[in-house]
Scaffold this active site. Structure first.
Site, PDB file in Angstrom:
ATOM      1  CG  ASN A   1      -1.745   1.208   1.395  1.00  0.00           C
ATOM      2  OD1 ASN A   1      -1.786   2.056   0.497  1.00  0.00           O
ATOM      3  ND2 ASN A   1      -2.430   1.334   2.524  1.00  0.00           N
ATOM      4  CD1 TRP A   2       3.325   0.946  -2.966  1.00  0.00           C
ATOM      5  CD2 TRP A   2       3.487   2.216  -4.813  1.00  0.00           C
ATOM      6  NE1 TRP A   2       3.996   0.223  -3.922  1.00  0.00           N
ATOM      7  CE2 TRP A   2       4.109   0.972  -5.067  1.00  0.00           C
ATOM      8  CE3 TRP A   2       3.458   3.175  -5.837  1.00  0.00           C
ATOM      9  CZ2 TRP A   2       4.707   0.673  -6.296  1.00  0.00           C
ATOM     10  CZ3 TRP A   2       4.042   2.869  -7.064  1.00  0.00           C
ATOM     11  CH2 TRP A   2       4.667   1.627  -7.288  1.00  0.00           C
ATOM     12  CE  LYS A   3      -0.153   3.117   4.786  1.00  0.00           C
ATOM     13  NZ  LYS A   3      -0.063   3.201   6.219  1.00  0.00           N
TER      14      LYS A   3
ATOM     15  CD  GLU B   1      -3.240  -2.375   7.293  1.00  0.00           C
ATOM     16  OE1 GLU B   1      -2.195  -2.676   6.716  1.00  0.00           O
ATOM     17  OE2 GLU B   1      -3.828  -1.296   7.109  1.00  0.00           O
TER      18      GLU B   1
ATOM     19  N   GLY C   1       2.882   2.400  10.817  1.00  0.00           N
ATOM     20  CA  GLY C   1       3.892   3.447  10.673  1.00  0.00           C
ATOM     21  C   GLY C   1       4.617   3.807  11.954  1.00  0.00           C
TER      22      GLY C   1
ATOM     23  N   GLY D   1       2.994  -1.070   4.257  1.00  0.00           N
ATOM     24  CA  GLY D   1       2.999   0.355   3.939  1.00  0.00           C
ATOM     25  C   GLY D   1       4.405   0.821   3.632  1.00  0.00           C
ATOM     26  N   GLY D   2       5.059   1.426   4.617  1.00  0.00           N
ATOM     27  CA  GLY D   2       6.383   2.033   4.437  1.00  0.00           C
ATOM     28  C   GLY D   2       7.382   1.154   3.696  1.00  0.00           C
TER      29      GLY D   2
HETATM   30  P1  13P Z   1       3.201   0.453   7.657  1.00  0.00           P
HETATM   31  O1  13P Z   1       3.721  -0.842   7.049  1.00  0.00           O
HETATM   32  O2  13P Z   1       3.921   1.659   7.159  1.00  0.00           O
HETATM   33  O3  13P Z   1       3.105   0.362   9.132  1.00  0.00           O
HETATM   34  O4  13P Z   1       1.688   0.617   7.098  1.00  0.00           O
HETATM   35  C1  13P Z   1       0.816  -0.437   7.198  1.00  0.00           C
HETATM   36  C2  13P Z   1      -0.411  -0.102   6.449  1.00  0.00           C
HETATM   37  O5  13P Z   1      -1.161   0.769   6.857  1.00  0.00           O
HETATM   38  C3  13P Z   1      -0.674  -0.832   5.206  1.00  0.00           C
HETATM   39  O6  13P Z   1      -1.969  -0.605   4.750  1.00  0.00           O
END
Ligand code: 13P
Length: 252
Positions: free
Chosen positions: A10-12, A168, A174, A235-236
């Site tokens: 998930n690149w957000k 999650e 994050g 995410g990250g």
């Molecule tokens: P992180 O891996 O950055 O904690 O994010 C997780 C996330 O929200 C994936 O959707």
């Protein structure tokens, strides 16, 4: 029941054209070079990059996902994107109900359900996110909160073919903080039980439940080897192809 491990990024809200295409090309070539890896790969870039990323992924077994979709197929909904549009440019997945959307856009489980129904009707598979806040966890309400989110967010006719769940914990996103492996397994097993009550045993035992929240190369194996964890929503660490692939390598 064998559930195919999903490694989803998930690149957000990250990436402009050049870096998004570069990252997608790196992931594509890394996935091609692991042609025996049994995982299903998905990348979910921001809307602006979907089309270019799709082209950059050509020839690689990496599915494209969006990070949200409206419940209507078209019309007067300024700023929104419909499931038809996403399907049209090559998306096969859409993330729904991410805690950042629940927080930033006041999305409720009821709305997430409505969006999921529309996504399924228009040929998209959904990754439906659930997870407790730190306060809810401290109050011992994790299972209760996650169970309610599953009951309300997942459509009554969801199948293992069109729906993936992502657990999650909000406090783990994050932050570098993670639940213990046994906490994760406990929640995933509870989620599968609720899915079974809602959708029946057969569907629940085939439906994938991903873990997400500070998944990194150094902790991925611990989570991905748990019996009820069927992949990761990252995410990250999905913004660096080496980290993303290194997480996959813990199960490849
Ligand atoms: P992180 O891996 O950055 O904690 O994010 C997780 C996330 O929200 C994936 O959707």
């Amino acid at each position: 029941m064998v559930r195919k491990i999903m490694i989803a990024g998930n690149w957000k809200m990250n990436g402009c054209l050049e870096d998004g295409v570069k990252l997608a090309k790196e992931v594509a070539s890394a996935v091609k070079s692991r042609n025996k890896c049994p995982c299903e790969f998905v990348v979910c870039p921001p809307f602006t990059l979907l089309y270019s990323v799709k082209k950059a992924l050509r020839g690689a077994k990496v599915a494209l996902g969006a990070q949200d979709a409206h419940f209507n197929v078209k019309g007067a909904h300024t700023g929104d994107i419909s499931p038809v549009m996403l399907k049209n440019i090559g998306c096969s997945y859409v993330i729904l109900g991410h805690s950042e959307r629940r927080a930033d856009h006041f999305e409720t489980s009821k709305l997430v359900n409505k969006k999921a129904v529309a996504a399924h009707e228009n040929g998209l598979k959904t990754i439906i996110c659930i997870g407790e806040t730190e306060k809810q966890r401290d109050e011992g309400k994790t299972i209760e909160v996650c169970s309610a989110q599953i009951r309300e967010s997942v459509p009554d006719n969801a199948t293992a073919a069109d729906t993936v769940i992502a657990y999650e914990p909000v406090w783990a996103i994050g932050t570098g903080k993670t639940p213990t492996a046994s906490d994760v397994e406990e929640v995933h097993a509870a989620v599968r039980k609720v899915l079974s009550q809602k959708l029946g045993n057969r569907v629940a035992s085939a439906m994938r439940i991903l873990y997400g929240g500070s998944v990194k190369p150094n902790n991925a194996k611990e989570f991905l080897s748990l019996p009820d964890v069927d992949g990761a929503l990252i995410g990250g660490a999905s913004l660096k192809s080496e980290d993303f692939m290194s997480i996959a390598d813990s199960v490849c």
